[in-house]
Design a protein around this motif. Structure first.
Motif, short mmCIF file in Angstrom:
data_model
loop_
_atom_site.label_atom_id
_atom_site.label_comp_id
_atom_site.label_asym_id
_atom_site.label_seq_id
_atom_site.Cartn_x
_atom_site.Cartn_y
_atom_site.Cartn_z
N UNK A 165 0.84 -1.20 0.00
CA UNK A 165 0.00 0.00 0.00
C UNK A 165 0.87 1.26 0.00
N UNK A 166 1.99 1.19 0.72
CA UNK A 166 2.88 2.35 0.83
C UNK A 166 3.47 2.72 -0.52
N UNK A 167 4.00 1.73 -1.25
CA UNK A 167 4.65 2.05 -2.52
C UNK A 167 3.63 2.55 -3.54
N UNK A 168 2.38 2.12 -3.41
CA UNK A 168 1.37 2.61 -4.34
C UNK A 168 0.98 4.06 -4.02
N UNK A 169 0.66 4.31 -2.76
CA UNK A 169 0.19 5.65 -2.37
C UNK A 169 1.33 6.66 -2.33
N UNK A 170 2.41 6.30 -1.66
CA UNK A 170 3.49 7.26 -1.45
C UNK A 170 4.21 7.58 -2.76
N UNK A 171 4.51 6.57 -3.55
CA UNK A 171 5.22 6.83 -4.80
C UNK A 171 4.37 7.67 -5.75
N UNK A 172 3.07 7.41 -5.79
CA UNK A 172 2.18 8.21 -6.64
C UNK A 172 2.18 9.67 -6.19
N UNK A 173 2.17 9.88 -4.87
CA UNK A 173 2.17 11.25 -4.34
C UNK A 173 3.46 11.97 -4.72
N UNK A 174 4.60 11.31 -4.49
CA UNK A 174 5.88 11.95 -4.80
C UNK A 174 6.03 12.23 -6.29
N UNK A 175 5.68 11.26 -7.13
CA UNK A 175 5.84 11.45 -8.58
C UNK A 175 4.93 12.54 -9.10
N UNK A 176 3.70 12.60 -8.59
CA UNK A 176 2.80 13.67 -8.99
C UNK A 176 3.35 15.03 -8.57
N UNK A 177 3.91 15.07 -7.40
CA UNK A 177 4.46 16.32 -6.89
C UNK A 177 5.66 16.77 -7.72
N UNK A 178 6.54 15.84 -8.06
CA UNK A 178 7.72 16.20 -8.86
C UNK A 178 7.33 16.68 -10.25
N UNK A 179 6.36 16.03 -10.87
CA UNK A 179 5.90 16.45 -12.19
C UNK A 179 5.26 17.84 -12.11
N UNK A 180 4.50 18.06 -11.06
CA UNK A 180 3.83 19.35 -10.92
C UNK A 180 4.84 20.49 -10.84
N UNK A 181 5.97 20.24 -10.19
CA UNK A 181 6.98 21.28 -10.01
C UNK A 181 8.14 21.16 -11.00
N UNK A 182 8.00 20.24 -11.98
CA UNK A 182 9.01 20.08 -13.04
C UNK A 182 10.40 19.84 -12.46
N UNK A 183 10.44 18.88 -11.58
CA UNK A 183 11.70 18.53 -10.91
C UNK A 183 12.60 17.80 -11.90
N UNK A 184 13.82 18.31 -12.09
CA UNK A 184 14.73 17.74 -13.09
C UNK A 184 15.24 16.36 -12.68
N UNK A 185 15.25 16.08 -11.40
CA UNK A 185 15.72 14.77 -10.95
C UNK A 185 14.65 13.70 -10.97
N UNK A 186 13.53 14.01 -11.62
CA UNK A 186 12.41 13.07 -11.64
C UNK A 186 12.77 11.71 -12.23
N UNK A 187 13.45 11.61 -13.37
CA UNK A 187 13.73 10.28 -13.96
C UNK A 187 14.51 9.37 -13.01
N UNK A 188 15.58 9.89 -12.40
CA UNK A 188 16.35 9.05 -11.49
C UNK A 188 15.56 8.69 -10.24
#
Length: 668
Positions: free
Chosen positions: A576-599
């Motif tokens: 449950x953690x990897x589904x919820x938490x990873x989705x939250x972090x990835x959405x947040x990084x995309x929203x702010x155009x974080x350059x380190x997103x791929x890694x």
């Protein structure tokens, strides 16, 4: 700390005493309630006896009143009959009628009767005296009873809300034939004024006729030949007594309602209960405060003792880790031995608690060993080894001095003294310092002898490399009956997976956590939230805190020997953690155009795959110690490498570029 908090601590620390106190309070409350009930029943039975005695007295006076009415009616009948015979009345002779009427009026006025009716043989009224309403009721009554009642009748009637006693008497001629009938009415005031409250007179052949209007609760077997008490319910009863009277068959009946007395008893019982509860609460508060004071004193004394024990740990950090690991081993072994019928009486919960508390004392004697020997980076010489072995005697002396001089005779100190003094004794008598053998060695020392050796074999020393679990296990099994108590070795073999889990978990902490997180207390394997791992996004930080909480739960389960039981729950959380938490972090990084997103996302994907592989291993091979250790390793590494490094890099970027947007997005 509040009184409630103090009470909670006392209850938690003294469960047996608290349970006994609660049981006593419950028993006292039950005793009060039962006592109130017994008292009420005694009072009710006493009231029944008094009611029966009172009714017997009234029965005599009532019989006398009824007999007087009956006698007056007989006298009136005697004076009413003409010597020439009552048949003369049928002739309708006016002179005789006038004479008779005058005589009856005179007799009525001098008797207890207030009205009269004289009927001829056809039931026709010859003359009447008294109130027309009463006279009419007399005539109606006579018509009702003429076909079913005996010639002599006595009954009660209500006329205009007043009660009257009706009597019917036959007038006989010289041949003893009934030719006339005299009906008489007397006010019943004098009769029921003599009756007690809630009492009535019942005629046996006309039970519906009463002098009062009581509840309709007569017993089924009424009337009875003897005075009797009949129970209606818990608070009501009826007392009946037959009346011995010439007037006929009557019974005196009285109803009693004891609900008021019951309410009084209940009120008194409630008051006593309330007073006792208040007194009990006051007593508990006093005991709690006093116990808290004693507890604080004992805790300070215990802290002083543990501070002495920590002297060895401060001089040799490896000793500190060793003490904590052996503590967990010792508690697990004691619980396992408790299942053995041979030790079930000796190993109590108090013994197990003492084993845990005393663990830090078993190497306290090393405070007296010179640093040149204690910290020597190599093997000790024979002379140095002889000095090192004196730490058992020194430890025994230190603890005994604390017991004697400080007055701390707590059981954990006695257990700690035995462990410190005898944990290097061998089952075959070849140990030190006193060469004890077999069961002459205290049980707690036999337990810690194995724990001490296992941890020493598994640990790195300046003069040797650490051994793996299988090698250490082989050495211990080989020494069964020689160095170690066979029963303790058997218990160890039942728990070897748990021993391995504990040692490996501490190893992970030593290699990873202690190098990164200042908030970690490795002694208790607890990760505490700190600013070093805060991202700054409330939602992400809450998810990280939940992960740390679950890690601590898993650590606690491992130390309690329940790591395998916790695996399924931990795996469900991680999925449950990897589904919820990873989705939250990835959405947040995309929203702010974080350059380190791929890694960053690549690390997420690898951890997802790791969890899937562990889940597959769980399905194929079931729960095992190796799986517990591997999950611990993966989660620990994730916390160290990803949260402390990768997530911190993301947090630094967000703090520099979008501090306001970060806060707003985190609140969404």
């Amino acid at each position: 700390m509040s009184i409630i908090g103090n009470l909670h601590n006392i209850v938690r620390q003294h469960r047996t005493m608290s349970a006994a106190l609660l049981a006593f309070c419950f028993f006292l409350l039950l005793l009060i309630l039962l006592g109130g009930r017994v008292f009420y029943e005694q009072q009710r039975e006493s009231a029944k006896s008094e009611a029966l005695e009172s009714l017997m007295k009234h029965r005599v006076s009532t019989a006398m009143l009824l007999d007087r009415l009956w006698l007056d009616a007989d006298l009136l009948r005697f004076h009413t009959v003409d010597p020439a015979g009552p048949a003369a009345m049928d002739t309708g002779a006016s002179l005789y009628r006038d004479t008779l009427t005058t005589g009856v009026e005179r007799l009525i006025n001098s008797s207890v009767f207030n009205a009269a009716v004289l009927l001829n043989s056809q039931g026709q009224s010859i003359f009447t005296i008294g109130s027309p309403l009463v006279v009419d009721e007399l005539i109606n009554w006579n018509e009702q009873i003429s076909s079913s009642e005996p010639s002599h009748a006595m009954d009660c009637r209500v006329v205009s809300d007043d009660s009257w006693m009706f009597l019917g008497k036959p007038l006989l001629d010289k041949l003893e034939r009934i030719s006339l009938r005299l009906l008489l009415a007397s006010s019943a005031d004098s009769l029921w004024q003599s009756l007690p409250d809630n009492a009535a007179i019942y005629s046996h052949h006309r039970p519906c006729a009463t002098f009062t209007m009581p509840p309709n609760n007569l017993p089924d077997n009424f009337p009875q030949a003897e005075p009797t008490v009949h129970k209606i319910d818990d608070t009501r009863f009826v007392v009946t007594a037959p009346i011995d009277s010439n007037a006929g068959e009557f019974s005196l009946v009285r109803w009693h309602n004891y609900s008021g007395q019951k309410s009084a008893v209940i009120g008194a019982t409630a008051l006593v209960t309330f007073v006792l509860l208040v007194m009990g609460a006051f007593f508990i508060i006093l005991v709690t405060l006093k116990s808290r004071q004693l507890y604080n004193i004992l805790r300070m004394k215990k802290a002083t003792v543990f501070s002495l024990a920590n002297l060895a740990e401060w001089r040799d950090p490896e000793t500190g880790d060793h003490l904590e690991r052996t503590r967990n081993y010792g508690v697990l072994l004691a619980r396992q031995l408790q299942r053995n019928p041979k030790f079930c009486k000796q190993i109590t919960e108090r013994f197990i608690c003492d084993i845990g508390d005393a663990s830090s004392l078993h190497d306290i004697g090393k405070v007296g060993i010179p640093d040149s020997i204690l910290l020597k980076p190599g093997r000790l010489s024979d002379d140095e080894m002889a000095i090192m072995r004196t730490h058992t005697v020194i430890g025994n002396s230190v603890i005994q001095w604390i017991v004697d001089q400080c007055g701390i005779a707590d059981s954990y100190l006695l257990v700690g003294r035995n462990i410190s003094h005898y944990h290097h004794e061998k089952f075959n008598g070849q140990g030190y310092p006193e060469q004890l053998s077999g069961e002459s060695i205290p049980l707690e020392a036999r337990i810690y002898a194995l724990c001490d050796v296992y941890d020493a074999l598994r640990s790195r020393r300046p003069y040797k490399e650490p051994m793996n679990h299988d090698t250490a296990r082989s050495i211990i099994v080989k020494e069964r009956g020689e160095h170690f108590d066979p029963d303790v070795v058997d218990a160890f073999l039942e728990l070897e997976d748990e021993f391995q889990e504990i040692h490996e978990t501490y190893g992970l902490v030593e290699k990873s956590y202690k190098q990164v997180f200042a908030g970690l207390s490795d002694k208790y394997l607890t990760v505490e939230w700190s600013e070093e791992i805060r991202v700054g996004v409330p939602e992400i930080d809450r998810q990280h805190q939940e992960l740390i909480l679950r890690i601590n739960h898993l650590f606690r389960a491992v130390l309690d020997g329940e790591g395998k039981q916790r695996i399924l729950q931990t795996m469900e959380f991680l999925k449950e953690y990897i589904h919820t938490h990873f989705s939250t972090e990835e959405s947040y990084m995309l929203h702010h155009r974080y350059q380190g997103y791929p890694g960053h996302k690549a690390q997420h994907d690898r951890f997802r795959q790791d969890i899937l592989n562990l889940e597959e291993q769980l399905k194929n091979y079931g729960v095992s110690s190796s799986l517990v250790i591997e999950i611990n390793r993966r989660v620990v590494q994730w916390l160290v490498d990803h949260i402390a490094v990768t997530d911190r890099a993301m947090a630094d970027f967000l703090n520099r570029k979008h501090p306001k947007d970060q806060e707003q997005h985190g609140d969404q």
